[in-house]
Design a protein around this motif. Structure first.
Motif, PDB file in Angstrom:
ATOM      1  N   PHE A   1     -88.394  11.641   7.030  1.00  0.00           N
ATOM      2  CA  PHE A   1     -89.388  10.634   6.426  1.00  0.00           C
ATOM      3  C   PHE A   1     -90.614  10.316   7.305  1.00  0.00           C
ATOM      4  O   PHE A   1     -91.436   9.352   6.671  1.00  0.00           O
ATOM      5  CB  PHE A   1     -88.677   9.349   5.880  1.00  0.00           C
ATOM      6  N   CYS A   2     -90.747  10.670   8.179  1.00  0.00           N
ATOM      7  CA  CYS A   2     -91.761  10.253   9.215  1.00  0.00           C
ATOM      8  C   CYS A   2     -92.118  11.319  10.255  1.00  0.00           C
ATOM      9  O   CYS A   2     -91.345  12.334  10.887  1.00  0.00           O
ATOM     10  CB  CYS A   2     -91.150   9.208   9.992  1.00  0.00           C
TER      11      CYS A   2
ATOM     12  N   ILE B   1     -91.012   3.927  -0.362  1.00  0.00           N
ATOM     13  CA  ILE B   1     -89.651   3.632  -0.106  1.00  0.00           C
ATOM     14  C   ILE B   1     -88.632   3.730  -1.404  1.00  0.00           C
ATOM     15  O   ILE B   1     -87.831   4.242  -1.451  1.00  0.00           O
ATOM     16  CB  ILE B   1     -89.460   2.504   0.890  1.00  0.00           C
TER      17      ILE B   1
ATOM     18  N   CYS C   1     -91.570   0.918  10.109  1.00  0.00           N
ATOM     19  CA  CYS C   1     -91.598  -0.482   9.531  1.00  0.00           C
ATOM     20  C   CYS C   1     -90.534  -1.102   9.085  1.00  0.00           C
ATOM     21  O   CYS C   1     -89.439  -0.442   9.202  1.00  0.00           O
ATOM     22  CB  CYS C   1     -92.655  -0.347   8.235  1.00  0.00           C
TER      23      CYS C   1
ATOM     24  N   PRO D   1     -99.484   7.321   4.265  1.00  0.00           N
ATOM     25  CA  PRO D   1     -99.452   8.668   3.851  1.00  0.00           C
ATOM     26  C   PRO D   1     -99.243   8.832   2.144  1.00  0.00           C
ATOM     27  O   PRO D   1     -98.928   7.944   1.527  1.00  0.00           O
ATOM     28  CB  PRO D   1     -97.888   9.157   4.374  1.00  0.00           C
TER      29      PRO D   1
ATOM     30  N   CYS E   1    -100.836  10.262   7.952  1.00  0.00           N
ATOM     31  CA  CYS E   1     -99.704  11.066   8.412  1.00  0.00           C
ATOM     32  C   CYS E   1     -99.623  12.346   7.656  1.00  0.00           C
ATOM     33  O   CYS E   1     -99.151  13.557   8.086  1.00  0.00           O
ATOM     34  CB  CYS E   1     -98.369  10.336   8.616  1.00  0.00           C
TER      35      CYS E   1
ATOM     36  N   ILE F   1     -98.941   9.413  18.754  1.00  0.00           N
ATOM     37  CA  ILE F   1     -99.282   8.894  17.079  1.00  0.00           C
ATOM     38  C   ILE F   1     -99.721   7.648  17.138  1.00  0.00           C
ATOM     39  O   ILE F   1     -98.828   6.596  17.646  1.00  0.00           O
ATOM     40  CB  ILE F   1     -97.642   9.176  16.387  1.00  0.00           C
TER      41      ILE F   1
ATOM     42  N   CYS G   1     -99.458   5.339  14.732  1.00  0.00           N
ATOM     43  CA  CYS G   1     -99.028   4.668  13.300  1.00  0.00           C
ATOM     44  C   CYS G   1     -99.200   3.270  13.547  1.00  0.00           C
ATOM     45  O   CYS G   1     -99.311   2.457  14.478  1.00  0.00           O
ATOM     46  CB  CYS G   1     -97.492   4.928  13.123  1.00  0.00           C
TER      47      CYS G   1
ATOM     48  N   CYS H   1     -97.391   0.948  12.830  1.00  0.00           N
ATOM     49  CA  CYS H   1     -96.240   0.190  13.111  1.00  0.00           C
ATOM     50  C   CYS H   1     -96.337   0.054  14.802  1.00  0.00           C
ATOM     51  O   CYS H   1     -95.490  -1.002  15.362  1.00  0.00           O
ATOM     52  CB  CYS H   1     -95.036   0.892  13.012  1.00  0.00           C
TER      53      CYS H   1
ATOM     54  N   LEU I   1    -100.528   0.960   0.675  1.00  0.00           N
ATOM     55  CA  LEU I   1     -99.522   0.897  -0.568  1.00  0.00           C
ATOM     56  C   LEU I   1     -99.321  -0.600  -0.633  1.00  0.00           C
ATOM     57  O   LEU I   1     -99.248  -1.310   0.344  1.00  0.00           O
ATOM     58  CB  LEU I   1     -98.471   1.572  -0.118  1.00  0.00           C
TER      59      LEU I   1
ATOM     60  N   PHE J   1     -97.336  -3.942  -0.581  1.00  0.00           N
ATOM     61  CA  PHE J   1     -96.264  -4.592   0.136  1.00  0.00           C
ATOM     62  C   PHE J   1     -96.067  -3.641   1.568  1.00  0.00           C
ATOM     63  O   PHE J   1     -95.298  -3.978   2.142  1.00  0.00           O
ATOM     64  CB  PHE J   1     -95.161  -4.344  -0.569  1.00  0.00           C
TER      65      PHE J   1
ATOM     66  N   TYR K   1    -100.137  -1.236   7.345  1.00  0.00           N
ATOM     67  CA  TYR K   1    -101.321  -0.735   7.235  1.00  0.00           C
ATOM     68  C   TYR K   1    -102.491  -1.813   6.625  1.00  0.00           C
ATOM     69  O   TYR K   1    -103.490  -1.690   6.672  1.00  0.00           O
ATOM     70  CB  TYR K   1    -101.214   0.602   6.220  1.00  0.00           C
TER      71      TYR K   1
HETATM   72  S1  BJ8 Z   1     -95.873   7.637  11.841  1.00  0.00           S
HETATM   73  S2  BJ8 Z   1     -96.966   6.036   8.839  1.00  0.00           S
HETATM   74  S3  BJ8 Z   1     -94.721   8.695   8.623  1.00  0.00           S
HETATM   75  S4  BJ8 Z   1     -93.798   5.277   9.580  1.00  0.00           S
HETATM   76  S5  BJ8 Z   1     -96.234   2.864   3.354  1.00  0.00           S
HETATM   77  S6  BJ8 Z   1     -92.796   3.043   4.414  1.00  0.00           S
HETATM   78  S7  BJ8 Z   1     -95.368   1.778   6.674  1.00  0.00           S
HETATM   79  S8  BJ8 Z   1     -94.336  -0.054   4.052  1.00  0.00           S
HETATM   80  S9  BJ8 Z   1     -94.824   5.661   6.061  1.00  0.00           S
HETATM   81 FE1  BJ8 Z   1     -95.086   6.254   8.150  1.00  0.00          FE
HETATM   82 FE2  BJ8 Z   1     -94.106   7.482  10.225  1.00  0.00          FE
HETATM   83 FE3  BJ8 Z   1     -95.935   5.502  10.573  1.00  0.00          FE
HETATM   84 FE4  BJ8 Z   1     -96.381   7.888   9.634  1.00  0.00          FE
HETATM   85 FE5  BJ8 Z   1     -93.551   1.366   5.762  1.00  0.00          FE
HETATM   86 FE6  BJ8 Z   1     -96.022   1.171   4.870  1.00  0.00          FE
HETATM   87 FE7  BJ8 Z   1     -93.999   1.789   3.113  1.00  0.00          FE
HETATM   88 FE8  BJ8 Z   1     -94.836   3.279   5.235  1.00  0.00          FE
END
Ligand code: BJ8
Length: 422
Positions: A75-76, A117, A144, A284, A309, A340, A342, A344, A372, A374, A378
């Motif tokens: 997922f990342c 999510i 996150c 993303p 991403c 990276i 991010c 976070c 997005l 919630f 970001y």
């Molecule tokens: S490196 S951006 S792919 S964590 S949009 S689930 S951050 S509440 S996706 Fe990400 Fe890895 Fe970071 Fe990239 Fe949470 Fe925000 Fe939802 Fe998100």
């Protein structure tokens, strides 16, 4: 389609719900993609991949499994595909970009969870994602709070391994990250029964670097004036990069880039030269989340960069290829992934520098920051991004939205006003 029915049944999909999803997806794709004029010939490959996204590609995964290969879901962009390739596994991205199974998802995660999510949880609970159902192992990560906690619930439904991603970039964080990369390596070796060797890892690094090089080439070419390819098409390419076969994908994108070069040589663009150029920055956009680029490009502007991403954050940095031992290559991997930027991370000032540089390189007239609803990381950083851009005289519009179509008209009005102003 029905040729795949048995395969989908074997994956235990809910066939009726899955048919419904494919129908909506097909219609959406037709409206957003097939209506474009002057598309490059090379995009036919992407159209084909998308049309077979739950068909041929899943069949390939099933064939790989029959040969004893394992499927690893992620997922990342923090999960190094290089390591999966080094144990002869197939890595696929599982982020989801459509509302499905939302009600079910809200029985195990709070309502104020971001759509990305809720979507991957909903897809799992509704049994409509053949990728998720194909996985032998799914890698989560402590990025996150939303994802981190959602994986606890998701982990009750699927085999998971969680990587701890640090939140800062101090020396101690690099040590933690390396230990997590090594722990992932052990886990992948255990699941596949294959060892990461210097030879296999070198090959994995080369394959993923080549994929990133092709995307870098694309990103450079598309920045030409007039821009030779729509932002929608480049977003699609970035999305497909997460689940297509990496070697075939790289070849196809390089062929497409050859065609783009021809177009640039003729000074042809997909839009007139004076079309306002925008960067999309932020969260993303997973398949089939094409809402915002579609609205933007229907408002008289064109997207020439995706700072996300599913965009430049995944292709900007390469892994150093000079390492000869597994240890050296693992270090090179760690260094690359720690770059990276991010949201976070804190304070994450690199992201500001990278956005500034990208805005300059691509000559954008403005930036649309996309969060997005919630998404804390970001949405918070949108303020910093706006300030950074203002100091460089680049206007920014901050948008918070989700996967629903309810706000399309409202977004259109705001984006049209922004495009007119810049
Ligand atoms: S490196 S951006 S792919 S964590 S949009 S689930 S951050 S509440 S996706 Fe990400 Fe890895 Fe970071 Fe990239 Fe949470 Fe925000 Fe939802 Fe998100």
């Amino acid at each position: 389609e029905s040729a795949y029915k048995e395969m989908w049944e074997n994956l235990n999909l809910d066939i009726a719900a899955h048919d419904g999803l494919l129908e909506v997806l097909g219609k959406f794709y037709g409206d957003i993609y097939m209506t474009q004029e002057g598309r490059l010939k090379g995009m036919e490959y992407l159209d084909f991949v998308l049309s077979e996204v739950h068909g041929l590609r899943i069949k390939e995964l099933m064939d790989a499994k029959a040969e004893g290969k394992k499927i690893i879901g992620t997922f990342c962009v923090f999960v190094p595909e290089e390591l999966s390739l080094a144990v002869d596994a197939v890595q696929v991205g599982l982020c989801a970009g459509a509302d499905a199974g939302t009600e079910a998802a809200e029985t195990i995660v709070p309502r104020n969870t971001c759509a990305l999510i809720k979507s991957f949880i909903g897809f799992k609970m509704a049994k409509i994602c053949p990728y998720t159902e194909s996985c032998d192992l799914i890698i989560g990560e402590t990025t996150c709070d939303g994802k981190k906690k959602a994986y606890e619930a998701f982990g009750e439904m699927a085999p998971m391994h969680i990587m701890e991603v640090p939140q800062r970039k101090e020396a101690s964080d690099r040590i933690l990250w390396k230990s997590e990369v090594l722990r992932l390596k052990d886990k992948l070796e255990e699941v596949t029964g294959k060892a990461v060797t210097a030879e296999s890892l070198k090959k994995g690094i080369k394959i993923v670097n080549d994929k990133r090089r092709a995307l870098q080439r694309l990103n450079k070419l598309r920045a030409a004036k007039p821009t030779p390819i729509s932002g929608r098409d480049v977003l699609l390419i970035n999305q497909v990069s997460f689940y297509d076969d990496p070697i075939r994908f790289t070849q196809s994108i390089n062929t497409l880039c050859d065609q783009i070069e021809e177009r640039i040589a003729k000074n042809e663009g997909i839009v007139p030269e004076n079309t306002p150029r925008l960067m999309l920055s932020g969260c993303p956009m997973a398949v089939p989340n094409w809402k915002l680029p579609y609205i933007i490009e229907g408002s008289g502007a064109v997207v020439v960069a995706e700072e996300s991403c599913i965009g430049t954050r995944n292709s900007r940095d390469l892994v150093d290829e000079s390492g000869e031992t597994v240890e050296e290559m693992i270090d090179a991997l760690c260094d690359r992934y720690m770059k990276i930027d991010c949201a976070c991370f804190t304070p994450n000032n690199e992201r500001m520098d990278n956005i500034k540089a990208l805005a300059k390189e691509t000559g954008v007239d403005g930036v649309i920051h996309y969060s997005l609803m919630f998404c804390q990381p970001y949405t918070h950083e949108a303020f910093k991004v706006e300030k950074t851009l203002a100091e460089n005289d680049v206007p920014m519009l901050a948008i918070e939205t989700d996967y629903s179509m309810e706000d399309v008209e409202q977004l259109k009005t705001r984006i049209e006003a922004f495009v007119e102003m810049i």
